[in-house]
Design a protein around this motif. Structure first.
Motif, PDB file in Angstrom:
ATOM      1  N   LEU A  12       7.058 -15.705 -14.542  1.00  0.00           N
ATOM      2  CA  LEU A  12       6.802 -14.271 -14.451  1.00  0.00           C
ATOM      3  C   LEU A  12       5.905 -13.962 -13.255  1.00  0.00           C
ATOM      4  O   LEU A  12       6.139 -13.005 -12.523  1.00  0.00           O
ATOM      5  CB  LEU A  12       6.157 -13.767 -15.744  1.00  0.00           C
ATOM      6  CG  LEU A  12       5.709 -12.295 -15.751  1.00  0.00           C
ATOM      7  CD1 LEU A  12       6.905 -11.373 -15.511  1.00  0.00           C
ATOM      8  CD2 LEU A  12       5.013 -11.944 -17.062  1.00  0.00           C
ATOM      9  N   ARG A  13       4.913 -14.814 -13.021  1.00  0.00           N
ATOM     10  CA  ARG A  13       4.010 -14.585 -11.886  1.00  0.00           C
ATOM     11  C   ARG A  13       4.753 -14.736 -10.555  1.00  0.00           C
ATOM     12  O   ARG A  13       4.482 -14.010  -9.597  1.00  0.00           O
ATOM     13  CB  ARG A  13       2.820 -15.546 -11.949  1.00  0.00           C
ATOM     14  CG  ARG A  13       1.806 -15.178 -13.031  1.00  0.00           C
ATOM     15  CD  ARG A  13       0.503 -15.924 -12.853  1.00  0.00           C
ATOM     16  NE  ARG A  13       0.684 -17.362 -13.064  1.00  0.00           N
ATOM     17  CZ  ARG A  13       0.611 -17.960 -14.241  1.00  0.00           C
ATOM     18  NH1 ARG A  13       0.378 -17.232 -15.338  1.00  0.00           N
ATOM     19  NH2 ARG A  13       0.767 -19.255 -14.357  1.00  0.00           N
ATOM     20  N   GLU A  16       6.727 -11.523 -10.167  1.00  0.00           N
ATOM     21  CA  GLU A  16       5.839 -10.405  -9.812  1.00  0.00           C
ATOM     22  C   GLU A  16       5.422 -10.482  -8.342  1.00  0.00           C
ATOM     23  O   GLU A  16       5.274  -9.457  -7.670  1.00  0.00           O
ATOM     24  CB  GLU A  16       4.604 -10.416 -10.713  1.00  0.00           C
ATOM     25  CG  GLU A  16       4.890  -9.993 -12.151  1.00  0.00           C
ATOM     26  CD  GLU A  16       3.678 -10.123 -13.061  1.00  0.00           C
ATOM     27  OE1 GLU A  16       3.600  -9.379 -14.054  1.00  0.00           O
ATOM     28  OE2 GLU A  16       2.802 -10.980 -12.773  1.00  0.00           O
ATOM     29  N   ARG A  17       5.265 -11.717  -7.851  1.00  0.00           N
ATOM     30  CA  ARG A  17       4.837 -11.895  -6.457  1.00  0.00           C
ATOM     31  C   ARG A  17       5.965 -11.593  -5.478  1.00  0.00           C
ATOM     32  O   ARG A  17       5.745 -11.018  -4.417  1.00  0.00           O
ATOM     33  CB  ARG A  17       4.345 -13.332  -6.259  1.00  0.00           C
ATOM     34  CG  ARG A  17       3.797 -13.623  -4.859  1.00  0.00           C
ATOM     35  CD  ARG A  17       3.336 -15.055  -4.720  1.00  0.00           C
ATOM     36  NE  ARG A  17       4.465 -15.986  -4.700  1.00  0.00           N
ATOM     37  CZ  ARG A  17       4.619 -16.981  -5.563  1.00  0.00           C
ATOM     38  NH1 ARG A  17       3.742 -17.177  -6.528  1.00  0.00           N
ATOM     39  NH2 ARG A  17       5.654 -17.790  -5.466  1.00  0.00           N
ATOM     40  N   GLU A  22       7.925  -3.356 -10.277  1.00  0.00           N
ATOM     41  CA  GLU A  22       6.884  -3.745 -11.235  1.00  0.00           C
ATOM     42  C   GLU A  22       7.551  -4.217 -12.525  1.00  0.00           C
ATOM     43  O   GLU A  22       8.563  -3.657 -12.954  1.00  0.00           O
ATOM     44  CB  GLU A  22       5.962  -2.563 -11.532  1.00  0.00           C
ATOM     45  CG  GLU A  22       5.114  -2.155 -10.333  1.00  0.00           C
ATOM     46  CD  GLU A  22       4.108  -1.073 -10.703  1.00  0.00           C
ATOM     47  OE1 GLU A  22       3.948  -0.801 -11.922  1.00  0.00           O
ATOM     48  OE2 GLU A  22       3.510  -0.487  -9.790  1.00  0.00           O
ATOM     49  N   ILE A  23       6.996  -5.248 -13.139  1.00  0.00           N
ATOM     50  CA  ILE A  23       7.605  -5.860 -14.322  1.00  0.00           C
ATOM     51  C   ILE A  23       6.669  -5.667 -15.508  1.00  0.00           C
ATOM     52  O   ILE A  23       5.479  -5.978 -15.430  1.00  0.00           O
ATOM     53  CB  ILE A  23       7.859  -7.368 -14.091  1.00  0.00           C
ATOM     54  CG1 ILE A  23       8.684  -7.575 -12.813  1.00  0.00           C
ATOM     55  CG2 ILE A  23       8.572  -7.982 -15.283  1.00  0.00           C
ATOM     56  CD1 ILE A  23       8.829  -9.022 -12.406  1.00  0.00           C
ATOM     57  N   HIS A  24       7.233  -5.185 -16.608  1.00  0.00           N
ATOM     58  CA  HIS A  24       6.458  -4.984 -17.837  1.00  0.00           C
ATOM     59  C   HIS A  24       7.173  -5.728 -18.965  1.00  0.00           C
ATOM     60  O   HIS A  24       8.362  -5.530 -19.196  1.00  0.00           O
ATOM     61  CB  HIS A  24       6.350  -3.494 -18.169  1.00  0.00           C
ATOM     62  CG  HIS A  24       5.931  -2.641 -17.005  1.00  0.00           C
ATOM     63  ND1 HIS A  24       4.615  -2.503 -16.625  1.00  0.00           N
ATOM     64  CD2 HIS A  24       6.676  -1.915 -16.124  1.00  0.00           C
ATOM     65  CE1 HIS A  24       4.558  -1.706 -15.559  1.00  0.00           C
ATOM     66  NE2 HIS A  24       5.791  -1.345 -15.241  1.00  0.00           N
ATOM     67  N   PHE A  32      11.581  -2.732 -15.853  1.00  0.00           N
ATOM     68  CA  PHE A  32      11.269  -2.694 -14.427  1.00  0.00           C
ATOM     69  C   PHE A  32      11.023  -1.249 -14.015  1.00  0.00           C
ATOM     70  O   PHE A  32      11.673  -0.331 -14.516  1.00  0.00           O
ATOM     71  CB  PHE A  32      12.430  -3.254 -13.597  1.00  0.00           C
ATOM     72  CG  PHE A  32      12.783  -4.681 -13.924  1.00  0.00           C
ATOM     73  CD1 PHE A  32      11.951  -5.721 -13.559  1.00  0.00           C
ATOM     74  CD2 PHE A  32      13.951  -4.974 -14.597  1.00  0.00           C
ATOM     75  CE1 PHE A  32      12.284  -7.029 -13.856  1.00  0.00           C
ATOM     76  CE2 PHE A  32      14.300  -6.279 -14.895  1.00  0.00           C
ATOM     77  CZ  PHE A  32      13.453  -7.315 -14.530  1.00  0.00           C
TER      78      PHE A  32
END
Length: 310
Positions: A12-13, A16-17, A22-24, A32
């Motif tokens: 997930l990190r 996100e990078r 944006e991820i929730h 997203f």
């Protein structure tokens, strides 16, 4: 969800990078937000990751990075590239790991003479040997012939201890290593003794016609134009040739032009021949190797834009 997002959300990190959206994450639901293009790209990446997990293959951090690297390609999906088995041996499965590697493997299937050109660590030789072993096991060929020029030794070859085979063995060792990865260690000496697999320096190819064979020329950047012509004309009926090399690592003496640097111009327009190029993005060794190769490419482009390659 743990399989997709990774232990302690490691994958997930990475997402996100690298992704613009944006991820929730809430339970088993992923949302997203961002521009329509960014959300679509992120959804496509997540779909590919889920598809890979469903095959039972599992994910690793480098797999996630490769899926991200193939995002947006219209040729083939990342999951198709990363789950296509080339060869399975002793519990280990060999697959293409990048889009260019998949194109290279497909070219080997579709053509008689294939050139794989790219930097160290891109799997040029390893994948060619895997396809050779696959062809031998499927009885498409009767033997495998692996060859390299021993140009690095030069005149020093005579000063090395042992027989001629002992002297040239260090230059052929990478080919032996690939074979041992793909075949039972006990079977390799038997196949070598019977001649089903032959590992020999390029000079041993002169004057031969090689029928029903899968022939690999490794380190082809260290062949002269005359040696390249000699090798390519060894092709016999029912055979396939794969030539691999890296034009940035030429060890030929000054004034000798590499046969690999001119062969594409010479063979332009000749049918049933494919040229596949791999780049630093296709390096599948330690990720730092890819960065080193890319740094050298930038340096060469900066300091010697007008210098011609030997």
């Amino acid at each position: 969800m743990v399989s997709v997002l990774g232990p302690h959300d490691e994958y997930l990190r990475i997402l996100e990078r690298e992704l613009d959206a944006e991820i929730h994450v809430r339970g088993n639901e992923v949302t997203f937000s961002g521009t329509p293009e960014a959300v679509t790209a992120a959804a496509d990446v997540l779909t590919e990751l889920i598809t890979i997990v469903r095959t039972g293959q599992g994910l690793a951090a480098d797999t996630v990075e490769r899926v991200l690297g193939m995002a947006g390609s219209n040729d083939v999906s990342a999951s198709e590239v990363l789950t296509h088995d080339i060869l399975s041996s002793r519990g280990k499965t060999i697959r293409a790991k990048t889009l260019n590697q998949k194109r290279y493997v497909d070219a080997i299937d579709a053509h008689t003479v294939i050139f794989g050109i790219g930097p160290a660590g891109t799997g040029k030789t390893y994948l060619a040997v895997a396809k050779a072993v696959q062809a031998l096991q499927a009885k498409q060929v009767n033997r495998i012939i692996l060859t390299r020029p021993a140009i690095e030794a030069g005149e020093r070859l005579g000063f090395l201890p042992g027989t001629l085979n002992d002297k040239i063995d260090p230059y052929l060792r990478p080919l032996y290593d690939a074979l041992h990865d793909m075949l039972d260690p006990e079977s390799v000496p038997k196949l070598l003794t019977s001649g089903t697999i032959e590992v020999a320096p390029l000079a041993y190819m002169r004057g031969r016609t090689l029928n029903d064979a899968f022939i690999i020329l490794d380190e082809a950047q260290n062949t002269s134009a005359e040696q390249m012509k000699m090798f390519l004309t060894r092709l016999g009926f029912g055979s396939k040739i794969v030539v691999t090399g890296d034009v940035t690592q030429i060890d030929l003496p000054g004034g000798v032009r590499s046969g690999l640097t001119v062969v594409e111009e010479i063979l332009d327009g000749v049918g049933d021949i494919a040229f596949c190029r791999l780049t630093s993005h296709d390096v599948v060794r330690h990720k730092l190797v890819g960065r080193i190769v890319a740094a050298y490419d930038r340096f060469e482009a900066r300091v010697a834009p007008g210098r011609t390659q030997r």
